[in-house]
Design an enzyme around this catalytic site. Structure first.
Site, PDB file in Angstrom:
ATOM      1  CD1 TRP A 103      -2.156  -2.345   1.856  1.00  0.00           C
ATOM      2  CD2 TRP A 103      -2.913  -1.169   0.044  1.00  0.00           C
ATOM      3  NE1 TRP A 103      -2.868  -3.146   1.280  1.00  0.00           N
ATOM      4  CE2 TRP A 103      -3.596  -2.577   0.172  1.00  0.00           C
ATOM      5  CE3 TRP A 103      -3.388  -0.605  -1.042  1.00  0.00           C
ATOM      6  CZ2 TRP A 103      -4.434  -3.155  -0.707  1.00  0.00           C
ATOM      7  CZ3 TRP A 103      -4.254  -1.087  -2.121  1.00  0.00           C
ATOM      8  CH2 TRP A 103      -4.630  -2.239  -1.793  1.00  0.00           C
ATOM      9  CG  ASP A 172      -3.001   4.010   4.278  1.00  0.00           C
ATOM     10  OD1 ASP A 172      -4.067   3.779   4.970  1.00  0.00           O
ATOM     11  OD2 ASP A 172      -2.681   3.425   3.150  1.00  0.00           O
ATOM     12  CE  LYS A 196      -8.154  -2.390   4.970  1.00  0.00           C
ATOM     13  NZ  LYS A 196      -8.559  -3.379   4.106  1.00  0.00           N
TER      14      LYS A 196
HETATM   15  N1  PMP Z   1      -4.293   1.097   2.490  1.00  0.00           N
HETATM   16  C1  PMP Z   1      -4.174   0.083   3.366  1.00  0.00           C
HETATM   17  C2  PMP Z   1      -3.256  -0.065   4.459  1.00  0.00           C
HETATM   18  C3  PMP Z   1      -5.110  -0.969   2.957  1.00  0.00           C
HETATM   19  O1  PMP Z   1      -5.214  -2.035   3.672  1.00  0.00           O
HETATM   20  C4  PMP Z   1      -5.947  -0.590   1.755  1.00  0.00           C
HETATM   21  C5  PMP Z   1      -6.841  -1.656   1.381  1.00  0.00           C
HETATM   22  N2  PMP Z   1      -6.715  -2.705   1.663  1.00  0.00           N
HETATM   23  C6  PMP Z   1      -5.490   0.436   1.040  1.00  0.00           C
HETATM   24  C7  PMP Z   1      -4.820   1.477   1.468  1.00  0.00           C
HETATM   25  C8  PMP Z   1      -6.794   0.663   0.069  1.00  0.00           C
HETATM   26  O2  PMP Z   1      -7.908   1.189   0.141  1.00  0.00           O
HETATM   27  P1  PMP Z   1      -9.248   1.283  -0.391  1.00  0.00           P
HETATM   28  O3  PMP Z   1      -9.693  -0.158  -1.008  1.00  0.00           O
HETATM   29  O4  PMP Z   1     -10.120   1.771   0.200  1.00  0.00           O
HETATM   30  O5  PMP Z   1      -8.811   2.137  -1.669  1.00  0.00           O
END
Ligand code: PMP
Length: 360
Positions: A103, A172, A196
């Site tokens: 991520w 994030d 989550k």
């Molecule tokens: N950052 C993290 C730490 C994640 O776990 C996720 C999704 N699993 C995301 C970003 C991406 O999130 P989204 O699907 O809401 O764009």
């Protein structure tokens, strides 16, 4: 428990049963008004009180200082990968990133795509993202430092947040927001996809220091401008109303559970149950360094891939879903967010011990 499975999904993930029951109760007629939250105007008095209450509960639970704002956005955490540099990077500034997994890598790719200046000041890619880097130096003209607090795929988590030497710390927090108390004053901006620990997908929560919110440039898309969306109390256009309503219920649930100190205690207890098995078994093997272990996503391997496949299948037969590791890394991952009960984790650890006895 009404045919509910033990849900170890990484996200969207388990929600508290009491919240789902309340949603069910209110679905056809919210508090006797004759319609659901999904069907009411986002400008109605009732929705106004829902969004205000959600914000108030966020302020209370996270102990937000006066100069921080809560903004409800859409586009997931992934849109924030672009929103952050577009809003926060001033003329001549560069962005610092610490790369701790897939991520963070995606966040970096987005800043690259936008043609902005950036530096990756530390990375754990050298050891397959199995640890949180300790040493780094912030760049002189850094507009912010971006980190990912919990690495959902690799199973690592910052044990303490780094000092950022006066540079706004941007985090994030998608996969661990609300798992422990925070000193918000250390952060310039926190963002999280809700799916989550904070609600259903479709809602992104942003907590931002007011002076940073005020600095959004005028030439960026309206819907990612913190200044515009925050300035309109998240009601510039139609917000994800149902998600905000469920977020409010989850925050109330967290408060009733005893707040974030209590949640951290429970989360540590849950995680320790699984890590204790990894530490004492020759059959299961954790994939990350001990000091960097996540309380939210516990990742491990079995001696062979066919055994991992069997583990996942047998778990499903026993009412436990979502244990397959992310497709990019394989192995097993147990996501044990706030709403995953101690009882669910005990069921999993009992199963792990039994599986080792019959296959080890
Ligand atoms: N950052 C993290 C730490 C994640 O776990 C996720 C999704 N699993 C995301 C970003 C991406 O999130 P989204 O699907 O809401 O764009």
């Amino acid at each position: 428990m009404e045919n509910r499975v033990y849900n170890f999904n990484a996200g969207p993930a388990a929600l508290p049963v009491s919240v789902l029951k309340e949603v069910r109760e209110d679905l056809l007629s919210y508090k006797g008004e004759g319609l659901s939250v999904m069907e009411m105007s986002h400008r109605s008095k009732t929705f106004d009180s829902i969004i205000k209450e959600a914000e108030q509960l966020t302020r209370e639970l996270f102990a937000l200082p006066q100069n921080y704002r809560v903004i409800y956005m859409q586009g997931g955490a992934s849109l924030q990968f672009a929103a952050v540099p577009l809003n926060l990077l001033g003329e001549g500034q560069s962005a610092d990133y610490i790369n701790t997994g897939s991520w963070s890598t995606k966040a970096i790719q987005e800043v690259e795509k936008l043609g902005k200046q950036y530096t990756v000041i530390a990375s754990s890619e050298d050891k397959n993202f199995s640890y949180i880097p300790g040493n780094f130096q912030i760049t002189d003209n850094a507009g912010y430092l971006h980190i990912t607090s919990n690495n959902t795929i690799f199973g690592t988590q910052w044990p303490q947040f780094p000092e950022s030497a006066g540079v706004p710390l941007v985090c994030d927090m998608s996969s661990d927001i609300g798992c422990r108390p925070l000193d918000i004053s250390k952060f310039g901006l926190i963002y999280a996809g809700a799916q989550k620990n904070m609600g259903p997908s479709g809602l992104t929560i942003v907590i931002i220091r007011e002076d940073l919110m005020a600095g959004s440039p005028a030439n960026i898309p309206t819907l990612i401008s913190y200044k515009i969306i925050g300035g309109k109390e998240s009601l510039y256009n139609t917000p994800p109303t149902f998600g905000i309503y469920i977020n409010k219920l989850i925050l109330q649930w967290l408060k009733n559970m005893g707040g974030l100190e209590k949640m951290e205690k429970i989360n540590r207890e849950k995680a320790a149950l699984i890590y204790d098995i990894l530490d004492t078994s020759d059959f299961y093997r954790g994939t990350v360094e001990k000091e960097s272990r996540s309380m939210m996503n516990v990742t491990f391997r079995l001696p062979a891939e066919d055994l991992e496949k069997k583990f996942v299948e047998k778990a499903i037969e026993n009412g436990m879903i979502g244990l397959k590791g992310h497709r990019s890394v394989g192995g097993i991952r147990a996501s044990i967010y706030n709403a995953v009960s101690l009882d669910a984790v005990r069921t999993l650890t009992d199963f792990m011990q039994e599986f080792e006895r019959s296959n080890g």
